[in-house]
Every structure is written in C-alpha cells, then in structure tokens.
Scaffold this motif. Sequence first.
Motif, PDB file in Angstrom:
ATOM      1  N   PHE A   1       0.835  -1.203   0.000  1.00 31.25           N
ATOM      2  CA  PHE A   1       0.000   0.000   0.000  1.00 31.25           C
ATOM      3  C   PHE A   1       0.871   1.255   0.000  1.00 31.25           C
ATOM      4  CE2 PHE A   1      -3.788  -2.342   1.250  1.00 31.25           C
ATOM      5  CZ  PHE A   1      -3.246  -3.424   1.925  1.00 31.25           C
TER       6      PHE A   1
ATOM      7  N   TYR B   1       0.020   5.201   1.378  1.00 30.86           N
ATOM      8  CA  TYR B   1      -0.913   6.117   2.023  1.00 30.86           C
ATOM      9  C   TYR B   1      -0.338   7.524   1.951  1.00 30.86           C
ATOM     10  CZ  TYR B   1      -3.608   2.378   4.305  1.00 30.86           C
ATOM     11  OH  TYR B   1      -4.422   1.298   4.577  1.00 30.86           O
TER      12      TYR B   1
ATOM     13  N   GLN C   1      -0.566  11.428   3.909  1.00 32.73           N
ATOM     14  CA  GLN C   1      -1.013  12.149   5.096  1.00 32.73           C
ATOM     15  C   GLN C   1      -0.806  13.641   4.884  1.00 32.73           C
ATOM     16  OE1 GLN C   1       1.296  11.711   8.735  1.00 32.73           O
ATOM     17  NE2 GLN C   1      -0.567  11.798   9.959  1.00 32.73           N
TER      18      GLN C   1
ATOM     19  N   ASN D   1      -1.826  17.487   9.884  1.00 32.97           N
ATOM     20  CA  ASN D   1      -2.839  17.389  10.952  1.00 32.97           C
ATOM     21  C   ASN D   1      -4.033  16.516  10.572  1.00 32.97           C
ATOM     22  OD1 ASN D   1      -1.392  19.169  12.709  1.00 32.97           O
ATOM     23  ND2 ASN D   1      -2.076  20.851  11.406  1.00 32.97           N
ATOM     24  N   GLN D   2      -3.781  15.550   9.705  1.00 33.19           N
ATOM     25  CA  GLN D   2      -4.850  14.633   9.333  1.00 33.19           C
ATOM     26  C   GLN D   2      -4.402  13.194   9.503  1.00 33.19           C
ATOM     27  OE1 GLN D   2      -6.826  15.343   5.621  1.00 33.19           O
ATOM     28  NE2 GLN D   2      -6.687  17.571   5.807  1.00 33.19           N
ATOM     29  N   GLY D   3      -5.357  12.281   9.358  1.00 31.35           N
ATOM     30  CA  GLY D   3      -5.026  10.867   9.364  1.00 31.35           C
ATOM     31  C   GLY D   3      -4.494  10.430   8.012  1.00 31.35           C
ATOM     32  N   LEU D   4      -4.297   9.152   7.849  1.00 33.41           N
ATOM     33  CA  LEU D   4      -3.762   8.609   6.600  1.00 33.41           C
ATOM     34  C   LEU D   4      -4.895   8.207   5.661  1.00 33.41           C
ATOM     35  CD1 LEU D   4      -1.396   8.238   8.709  1.00 33.41           C
ATOM     36  CD2 LEU D   4      -0.642   6.358   7.240  1.00 33.41           C
TER      37      LEU D   4
ATOM     38  N   LEU E   1      -5.719   6.210   1.913  1.00 35.95           N
ATOM     39  CA  LEU E   1      -5.171   5.252   0.953  1.00 35.95           C
ATOM     40  C   LEU E   1      -5.017   5.895  -0.420  1.00 35.95           C
ATOM     41  CD1 LEU E   1      -4.374   2.241   0.495  1.00 35.95           C
ATOM     42  CD2 LEU E   1      -6.726   1.911  -0.302  1.00 35.95           C
TER      43      LEU E   1
ATOM     44  N   GLU F   1       3.022  13.997   3.356  1.00 38.94           N
ATOM     45  CA  GLU F   1       3.920  12.904   3.691  1.00 38.94           C
ATOM     46  C   GLU F   1       3.301  11.607   3.176  1.00 38.94           C
ATOM     47  OE1 GLU F   1       5.165  12.755   7.792  1.00 38.94           O
ATOM     48  OE2 GLU F   1       6.941  11.587   7.256  1.00 38.94           O
TER      49      GLU F   1
ATOM     50  N   PHE G   1       3.469   7.360   2.945  1.00 34.57           N
ATOM     51  CA  PHE G   1       3.902   6.174   3.670  1.00 34.57           C
ATOM     52  C   PHE G   1       3.655   4.921   2.839  1.00 34.57           C
ATOM     53  CE2 PHE G   1       4.845   7.915   7.794  1.00 34.57           C
ATOM     54  CZ  PHE G   1       4.076   9.061   7.878  1.00 34.57           C
TER      55      PHE G   1
ATOM     56  N   PHE H   1      -0.405  -4.530   9.761  1.00 29.89           N
ATOM     57  CA  PHE H   1       0.130  -3.538   8.836  1.00 29.89           C
ATOM     58  C   PHE H   1       1.423  -2.964   9.397  1.00 29.89           C
ATOM     59  CE2 PHE H   1      -3.493  -3.041   5.959  1.00 29.89           C
ATOM     60  CZ  PHE H   1      -4.492  -3.658   6.685  1.00 29.89           C
TER      61      PHE H   1
ATOM     62  N   PHE I   1       4.544  -0.136   8.543  1.00 30.58           N
ATOM     63  CA  PHE I   1       4.749   1.084   7.768  1.00 30.58           C
ATOM     64  C   PHE I   1       6.220   1.460   7.674  1.00 30.58           C
ATOM     65  CE2 PHE I   1       0.504   2.791   7.073  1.00 30.58           C
ATOM     66  CZ  PHE I   1      -0.238   1.964   7.909  1.00 30.58           C
ATOM     67  N   GLY I   2       6.562   2.131   6.584  1.00 29.87           N
ATOM     68  CA  GLY I   2       7.865   2.749   6.463  1.00 29.87           C
ATOM     69  C   GLY I   2       7.904   4.033   7.271  1.00 29.87           C
ATOM     70  N   SER I   3       9.070   4.677   7.239  1.00 21.85           N
ATOM     71  CA  SER I   3       9.274   5.867   8.058  1.00 21.85           C
ATOM     72  C   SER I   3       8.736   7.137   7.409  1.00 21.85           C
ATOM     73  CB  SER I   3      10.762   6.031   8.375  1.00 21.85           C
ATOM     74  OG  SER I   3      11.500   6.039   7.174  1.00 21.85           O
ATOM     75  N   GLY I   4       8.249   7.021   6.186  1.00 21.98           N
ATOM     76  CA  GLY I   4       7.619   8.167   5.547  1.00 21.98           C
ATOM     77  C   GLY I   4       8.569   8.975   4.682  1.00 21.98           C
TER      78      GLY I   4
ATOM     79  N   TYR J   1      -1.529   2.829  16.712  1.00 26.94           N
ATOM     80  CA  TYR J   1      -0.194   3.163  16.252  1.00 26.94           C
ATOM     81  C   TYR J   1       0.237   4.458  16.929  1.00 26.94           C
ATOM     82  CZ  TYR J   1      -0.652  -0.083  12.303  1.00 26.94           C
ATOM     83  OH  TYR J   1      -0.796  -1.203  11.518  1.00 26.94           O
TER      84      TYR J   1
ATOM     85  N   GLY K   1      10.594  10.496  11.828  1.00 21.62           N
ATOM     86  CA  GLY K   1      11.682   9.589  11.497  1.00 21.62           C
ATOM     87  C   GLY K   1      11.378   8.120  11.732  1.00 21.62           C
ATOM     88  N   HIS K   2      10.253   7.849  12.365  1.00 22.43           N
ATOM     89  CA  HIS K   2       9.900   6.448  12.652  1.00 22.43           C
ATOM     90  C   HIS K   2       8.640   5.996  11.934  1.00 22.43           C
ATOM     91  CE1 HIS K   2      12.880   5.762  15.820  1.00 22.43           C
ATOM     92  NE2 HIS K   2      12.670   7.009  16.167  1.00 22.43           N
ATOM     93  N   GLY K   3       7.954   6.894  11.292  1.00 20.18           N
ATOM     94  CA  GLY K   3       6.710   6.503  10.647  1.00 20.18           C
ATOM     95  C   GLY K   3       5.676   6.099  11.682  1.00 20.18           C
ATOM     96  N   LEU K   4       4.877   5.094  11.347  1.00 17.79           N
ATOM     97  CA  LEU K   4       3.882   4.582  12.279  1.00 17.79           C
ATOM     98  C   LEU K   4       4.359   3.248  12.828  1.00 17.79           C
ATOM     99  CD1 LEU K   4       2.183   6.501  10.288  1.00 17.79           C
ATOM    100  CD2 LEU K   4       0.219   5.268  11.214  1.00 17.79           C
TER     101      LEU K   4
ATOM    102  N   PHE L   1      -2.627   7.094  16.486  1.00 15.98           N
ATOM    103  CA  PHE L   1      -3.651   6.825  15.482  1.00 15.98           C
ATOM    104  C   PHE L   1      -4.302   5.479  15.732  1.00 15.98           C
ATOM    105  CE2 PHE L   1      -3.479  10.247  12.519  1.00 15.98           C
ATOM    106  CZ  PHE L   1      -2.195  10.746  12.608  1.00 15.98           C
TER     107      PHE L   1
ATOM    108  N   PHE M   1      -8.015   4.902   8.820  1.00 18.44           N
ATOM    109  CA  PHE M   1      -7.440   5.576   9.973  1.00 18.44           C
ATOM    110  C   PHE M   1      -8.342   6.666  10.535  1.00 18.44           C
ATOM    111  CE2 PHE M   1      -3.125   4.076  10.512  1.00 18.44           C
ATOM    112  CZ  PHE M   1      -2.979   3.300   9.380  1.00 18.44           C
ATOM    113  N   GLY M   2      -8.247   6.843  11.860  1.00 15.42           N
ATOM    114  CA  GLY M   2      -8.850   7.983  12.509  1.00 15.42           C
ATOM    115  C   GLY M   2      -8.006   9.224  12.307  1.00 15.42           C
ATOM    116  N   GLN M   3      -8.450  10.323  12.900  1.00 12.44           N
ATOM    117  CA  GLN M   3      -7.790  11.615  12.719  1.00 12.44           C
ATOM    118  C   GLN M   3      -6.604  11.830  13.647  1.00 12.44           C
ATOM    119  OE1 GLN M   3      -8.730  14.070  10.194  1.00 12.44           O
ATOM    120  NE2 GLN M   3      -9.382  12.030   9.572  1.00 12.44           N
ATOM    121  N   GLY M   4      -6.444  10.962  14.620  1.00  9.36           N
ATOM    122  CA  GLY M   4      -5.277  11.062  15.490  1.00  9.36           C
ATOM    123  C   GLY M   4      -5.549  11.790  16.794  1.00  9.36           C
TER     124      GLY M   4
END
Lengths: 113, 113
Positions: free
Chosen positions: A34, A36, A38, A41-44, A46, A88, A90, A101, A103-106, B35, B40-43, B90, B104-107
């Motif tokens: 996948f 994603y 972002q 100030n929002q979620g992720l 797809l 950003e 991911f 799931f 994830f990478g570091s973005g 999550y 630098g670490h992603g999720l 998240f 995902f939610g909004q965090g």
Amino acid sequence: AQSVTQLDSQVPVFEEAPVELRCNYSSSVSVYLFWYVQYPNQGLQLLLKYLSGSTLVKGINGFEAEFNKSQTSFHLRKPSVHISDTAEYFCAVNLYNFNKFYFGSGTKLNVKP
Amino acid sequence: DAGITQSPRHKVTETGTPVTLRCHQTENHRYMYWYRQDPGHGLRLIHYSYGVKDTDKGEVSDGYSVSRSKTEDFLLTLESATSSQTSVYFCAISEPTVNTEAFFGQGTRLTVV
C-alpha cells in the motif's frame, strides 16, 4: 521478520515535474502493498494498493506504483506533481493471514512553485 | 470516510499520570489497531485487536495496555505516562473479509510534561 524501508526522508521537487518515491520491503511471508498519504494534521488516506495481478497499479490523484517482486520494491510515481501533492507519503505492507500492517518511516514530498 | 472517532483529539498530561485514549468505530470491523507516529519512525504498531477481548502486542507495546469489551470500542491506556510517550496516536480498523486496507482515525496528539 518484516520491514519497510523508504529510502528518502524528504523529496523536494518543482511543480509539474515528475517524482518517484521509493519503497523496499522484506518479509518472510507474502504481503499486500500500500501507499498512504497524510496531509498536515490529518489521518492517513489510501492512495493505492497492490494485491496481485498486474504489477502496475493506479491510484487516486494521478499516482501510480509498480510492484517488482525480484527487487522487493513498490515505488510510487507521478508524472507531473501539483502544489497540492505536498504531504507525507507512507509505504505499508499487510501480511497475508495475519492482517497486520507495517509502515515505512515516511517520505515528505515538498512541491515548490 | 470510514466511521472512526478518536477522543480526545488533544491532551496534555503530567508525567506519572494514567491516560486513556478511545477509538470508536461504526463500521463493525473486526480488527482495530493503535499506532504511534513519531518523526523519522513513521507509524509503529502498539497493540491490535482481532475481536472482542482478543488483543495482541505490536512492536512498541511496553508501557501501554489495551482493552476491547465491545466491537466498536478500542481503548489504549498509558498506565503511568512518561515524556517518551509524547506522540501522535492513530487508531485504525480493517475487515479482511471486505477489503485489504486499513482505515485511519484523525489522530490524538498527546503531550506528556
């Protein structure tokens, strides 16, 4: 063990230029892949996903990605970026039969005018 | 948008105090995840649940506990908050019998002072 590596933490690019965001993964089991996005100030959300079949998948907002099994890569591309693509991104894997799931570091894409 | 609500959206708490974050979904999805996102670490996966009262640890579970007494609610508790737990949290949901991706939610932005 599984891991997802995004090779670039930041990618600056000018508007209307092409861009590629790189992702490599390793896993001892088969995975779904996948991308994603972002926004601040929002979620992720797809962008696109690869499950099986054609290795080139198309997503929303003109993005596409290519699965390369031999190189265990899933790079994201867009032929012409817009300012609104600044966000950003991911890369993620979902392990078959486990539904977990990772994830990478973005990668922060910064589109400049 | 998938029906996922995280509460609170922002919280500042003191070191050593307990904190509970709530994730509520209206999609009847079986899987729920917590999550944390750090630069630098992603999720990174903290805990996940594959059904009511069925939970398991993720990559970074130390200092966190979870509970799921109803399909729609997944609670994350920091028993004694530390500054290293300052992060954006998240919640995500998925249902593999319907689709392969996570929503995902909004965090929740948590600051431990």
